[in-house]
Design an enzyme around this catalytic site. Sequence first.
Site, PDB file in Angstrom:
ATOM      1  N   LYS A   1       0.841  -1.204   0.000  1.00 21.62           N
ATOM      2  CA  LYS A   1       0.000   0.000   0.000  1.00 21.62           C
ATOM      3  C   LYS A   1       0.876   1.254   0.000  1.00 21.62           C
ATOM      4  O   LYS A   1       0.596   2.221  -0.709  1.00 21.62           O
ATOM      5  CB  LYS A   1      -0.939  -0.014   1.218  1.00 21.62           C
ATOM      6  CG  LYS A   1      -2.054  -1.040   1.070  1.00 21.62           C
ATOM      7  CD  LYS A   1      -2.831  -1.276   2.362  1.00 21.62           C
ATOM      8  CE  LYS A   1      -3.834  -2.417   2.179  1.00 21.62           C
ATOM      9  NZ  LYS A   1      -4.533  -2.791   3.410  1.00 21.62           N
TER      10      LYS A   1
ATOM     11  N   GLN B   1      -4.358  -1.525   9.649  1.00 24.18           N
ATOM     12  CA  GLN B   1      -4.279  -2.848   9.019  1.00 24.18           C
ATOM     13  C   GLN B   1      -4.870  -3.902   9.959  1.00 24.18           C
ATOM     14  O   GLN B   1      -4.476  -3.996  11.120  1.00 24.18           O
ATOM     15  CB  GLN B   1      -2.810  -3.175   8.684  1.00 24.18           C
ATOM     16  CG  GLN B   1      -2.621  -4.466   7.926  1.00 24.18           C
ATOM     17  CD  GLN B   1      -3.267  -4.436   6.529  1.00 24.18           C
ATOM     18  OE1 GLN B   1      -3.159  -3.468   5.799  1.00 24.18           O
ATOM     19  NE2 GLN B   1      -3.959  -5.516   6.194  1.00 24.18           N
TER      20      GLN B   1
ATOM     21  N   ASP C   1     -10.863   3.208   4.454  1.00 28.30           N
ATOM     22  CA  ASP C   1     -11.166   1.777   4.312  1.00 28.30           C
ATOM     23  C   ASP C   1     -12.679   1.536   4.303  1.00 28.30           C
ATOM     24  O   ASP C   1     -13.140   0.460   3.938  1.00 28.30           O
ATOM     25  CB  ASP C   1     -10.549   0.989   5.488  1.00 28.30           C
ATOM     26  CG  ASP C   1      -9.372   0.129   5.033  1.00 28.30           C
ATOM     27  OD1 ASP C   1      -9.234  -0.081   3.812  1.00 28.30           O
ATOM     28  OD2 ASP C   1      -8.606  -0.325   5.906  1.00 28.30           O
TER      29      ASP C   1
END
Length: 290
Positions: free
Chosen positions: A58, A102, A125
């Site tokens: 990412k 994460q 997200d």
Amino acid sequence: MKAEQSTAKIIDGKAVARAMRDKQRARVEALMAKGVTPGLAVVLVGDNPASALYVSNKVKACEAVGIKSISHRHPATITNEELLVLIGKLNADPNVHGILVQLPLPPHIDMAKVLETIAPEKDVDGFHLYNVGALVVGRQIFPPCTPYGVMNLLEHENIPIEGRNVVVVGASNIVGKPMALMLMARDATVAICHAKTRDLAQFTILADILVVAAGVPKLILPQMVKTGAVVIDVGINRLPNGKVVGDVDFEGVSKKASYITPVPGGVGPMTIAMLLENTIQSAERTAEGH
Ligand code: NAP
């Protein structure tokens, strides 16, 4: 029998993501000309090697389009309180337009609380309850990246969605459920299957569009798929021999479907592309003063 022998068009997620990146780079340059550098804070807790790999991919993808990514790596011993304080600081930092924590988090961390602490306007997200609620009422603020990527692949291939029978196999909060909501918002007729579904094939065989996100290799066999169906394989499974495969028997199903995504190289690259998309969108909203 002729249709049975036809080979599906393979949807090249890598190529679609690459084309998106070119446009994203231009948008970042336009933002920088206005004095706004899009910033993504990536929080990694613990030393799970898969998570570390995802985070480094990412970060690299951000760099490729000019997004400033700021990594926050913490040992698994970080306390809930310390993590929430960090998120509070990132929420208040004007240089941070997106915050990504994460997953998975260590078991002592209250994941739901962490996700709810992220400011909804920085929740790139799309896991915050506010963003999930928006999806339920047919709005998209930050759509979760994987289903958002699937929608972009369908759009890229000009695959009609309205009125189509769609079956989503997998009902997780991060893939299956938001996927179903996004397809419903486009007027598809959607069925959601999961591990307790009895006779999965009786649902999948009806699908004009079949999206599979279960994490089970070869869950979907050719006899479960309607001839000419569009098959999107979200699964990522590492076999004991090290090979990475999806949830669909690619070889068999690609002889029956009209379109199919490969694993790797299908949905995976799109997930990262959509994270960049959401981050740039957030920075654009800031630049516009929203
Ligand atoms: P998850 O949280 O484990 O959820 C799996 C879902 O599949 C659950 O709803 C489960 O049902 C259902 N399921 C499991 N076995 C099944 C079976 N035999 N038949 C029907 N349904 C079954 O997984 P996830 O996070 O959604 O991820 C799913 C897959 O997508 C994984 O392989 C993951 O690695 C992959 N993934 C890929 C990307 C990408 O970028 N390509 C992104 C995220 C995830 P229950 O609800 O009844 O347990």
